[in-house]
Design a protein around this motif. Structure first.
Motif, mmCIF file in Angstrom:
data_model
loop_
_atom_site.group_PDB
_atom_site.id
_atom_site.type_symbol
_atom_site.label_atom_id
_atom_site.label_comp_id
_atom_site.label_asym_id
_atom_site.label_seq_id
_atom_site.Cartn_x
_atom_site.Cartn_y
_atom_site.Cartn_z
ATOM 1 N N GLU A 63 0.851 -1.186 0.000
ATOM 2 C CA GLU A 63 0.000 0.000 0.000
ATOM 3 C C GLU A 63 0.884 1.231 0.000
ATOM 4 O O GLU A 63 2.060 1.166 0.378
ATOM 5 C CB GLU A 63 -0.903 0.021 1.238
ATOM 6 N N ASP A 77 -3.901 1.474 -3.115
ATOM 7 C CA ASP A 77 -3.573 0.048 -3.106
ATOM 8 C C ASP A 77 -2.327 -0.182 -3.963
ATOM 9 O O ASP A 77 -1.739 0.771 -4.499
ATOM 10 C CB ASP A 77 -4.760 -0.807 -3.557
ATOM 11 N N LYS A 83 -7.888 4.369 -2.060
ATOM 12 C CA LYS A 83 -8.750 3.639 -1.131
ATOM 13 C C LYS A 83 -9.406 4.592 -0.147
ATOM 14 O O LYS A 83 -10.535 4.367 0.278
ATOM 15 C CB LYS A 83 -7.930 2.611 -0.343
ATOM 16 N N GLU A 84 -8.665 5.637 0.237
ATOM 17 C CA GLU A 84 -9.178 6.576 1.226
ATOM 18 C C GLU A 84 -8.498 7.931 1.048
ATOM 19 O O GLU A 84 -7.305 7.998 0.791
ATOM 20 C CB GLU A 84 -8.886 6.046 2.627
ATOM 21 N N GLU A 118 -13.979 7.126 1.569
ATOM 22 C CA GLU A 118 -13.319 5.822 1.539
ATOM 23 C C GLU A 118 -14.114 4.919 0.614
ATOM 24 O O GLU A 118 -15.344 4.958 0.605
ATOM 25 C CB GLU A 118 -13.311 5.262 2.959
ATOM 26 N N ILE A 119 -13.415 4.138 -0.184
ATOM 27 C CA ILE A 119 -14.099 3.163 -1.036
ATOM 28 C C ILE A 119 -13.727 1.769 -0.551
ATOM 29 O O ILE A 119 -12.565 1.475 -0.281
ATOM 30 C CB ILE A 119 -13.770 3.352 -2.532
ATOM 31 N N GLU A 120 -14.755 0.940 -0.411
ATOM 32 C CA GLU A 120 -14.580 -0.441 0.031
ATOM 33 C C GLU A 120 -15.297 -1.348 -0.957
ATOM 34 O O GLU A 120 -15.933 -0.865 -1.893
ATOM 35 C CB GLU A 120 -15.164 -0.600 1.438
ATOM 36 N N SER A 121 -15.254 -2.624 -0.730
ATOM 37 C CA SER A 121 -15.903 -3.575 -1.643
ATOM 38 C C SER A 121 -17.419 -3.398 -1.674
ATOM 39 O O SER A 121 -18.064 -3.704 -2.660
ATOM 40 C CB SER A 121 -15.550 -5.007 -1.259
ATOM 41 N N SER A 122 -18.000 -2.855 -0.594
ATOM 42 C CA SER A 122 -19.453 -2.689 -0.536
ATOM 43 C C SER A 122 -19.918 -1.298 -0.978
ATOM 44 O O SER A 122 -21.102 -1.074 -1.153
ATOM 45 C CB SER A 122 -19.948 -2.948 0.889
ATOM 46 N N TYR A 124 -19.100 3.266 -0.858
ATOM 47 C CA TYR A 124 -18.377 4.443 -0.392
ATOM 48 C C TYR A 124 -18.862 4.856 1.002
ATOM 49 O O TYR A 124 -20.034 4.701 1.320
ATOM 50 C CB TYR A 124 -18.633 5.636 -1.320
ATOM 51 N N GLU A 125 -17.940 5.412 1.769
ATOM 52 C CA GLU A 125 -18.302 6.009 3.044
ATOM 53 C C GLU A 125 -17.706 7.411 3.056
ATOM 54 O O GLU A 125 -16.525 7.596 2.758
ATOM 55 C CB GLU A 125 -17.743 5.198 4.203
ATOM 56 N N LYS A 135 -23.216 6.549 4.000
ATOM 57 C CA LYS A 135 -22.809 5.363 3.240
ATOM 58 C C LYS A 135 -23.563 5.330 1.917
ATOM 59 O O LYS A 135 -24.755 5.623 1.861
ATOM 60 C CB LYS A 135 -23.084 4.097 4.035
#
Length: 147
Positions: A63, A77, A83-84, A118-122, A124-125, A135
């Motif tokens: 990272e 990544d 990622k954030e 932040e972006i995740e697999s599910s 954005y937050e 979210k």
């Protein structure tokens, strides 16, 4: 039987320690970032110079962390995808927030700015200047407010 269990626990603990001992954080130059990260920085921060850039290399992952002044910190990544982006309670550049999310925030929270995304697999937050965390799914549709 207890001896085998103890041996297994010690073995696992030793492996975990050796994995963490192999983690390396090194300071790198902007040019050493993956191309995607370089493009992201140029697009959203122009010629602004980072305070530092770290490459965090572990056994199974790599990272990157870019820090601007006392405020904005960006995590990428291994491929250079963000990622954030964390403004540490200061607003982040509007251009980073996806258009659909920015539109939702402007409509529903017109006085607030985004201080973190932040972006995740599910999905954005986002965090707003008033402290609310919103979210969104990967299609950028609003899902819920998280406090």
């Amino acid at each position: 039987m207890k001896t085998k269990l103890k041996l297994a626990v010690y073995l696992i603990a030793g492996l975990l320690f050796s994995f963490s001992a192999n983690a390396q954080k090194t300071v790198i130059k902007k040019e050493d970032l993956p191309a995607n990260a370089q493009t992201f920085l140029k697009t959203h921060f122009g010629s602004k110079k980072p305070s530092y850039i770290l490459k965090d290399k572990e056994i199974l992952s790599t990272e990157y962390k870019v820090k601007f002044g006392n405020e904005i910190e960006i995590e990428f990544d291994k491929k250079g995808n963000w990622k954030e982006v964390d403004g540490k309670n200061a607003k982040i550049p509007k251009s980073i927030v996806p258009k659909k999310i920015a539109s939702y925030i402007k409509t529903n929270f017109p006085k607030e700015k985004v201080t973190k995304i932040e972006i995740e697999s599910s999905g954005y937050e986002t965090k707003l200047t008033n402290g609310l965390e919103l979210k969104f799914n990967l299609k950028e549709d609003f899902v819920k407010i998280d406090k």
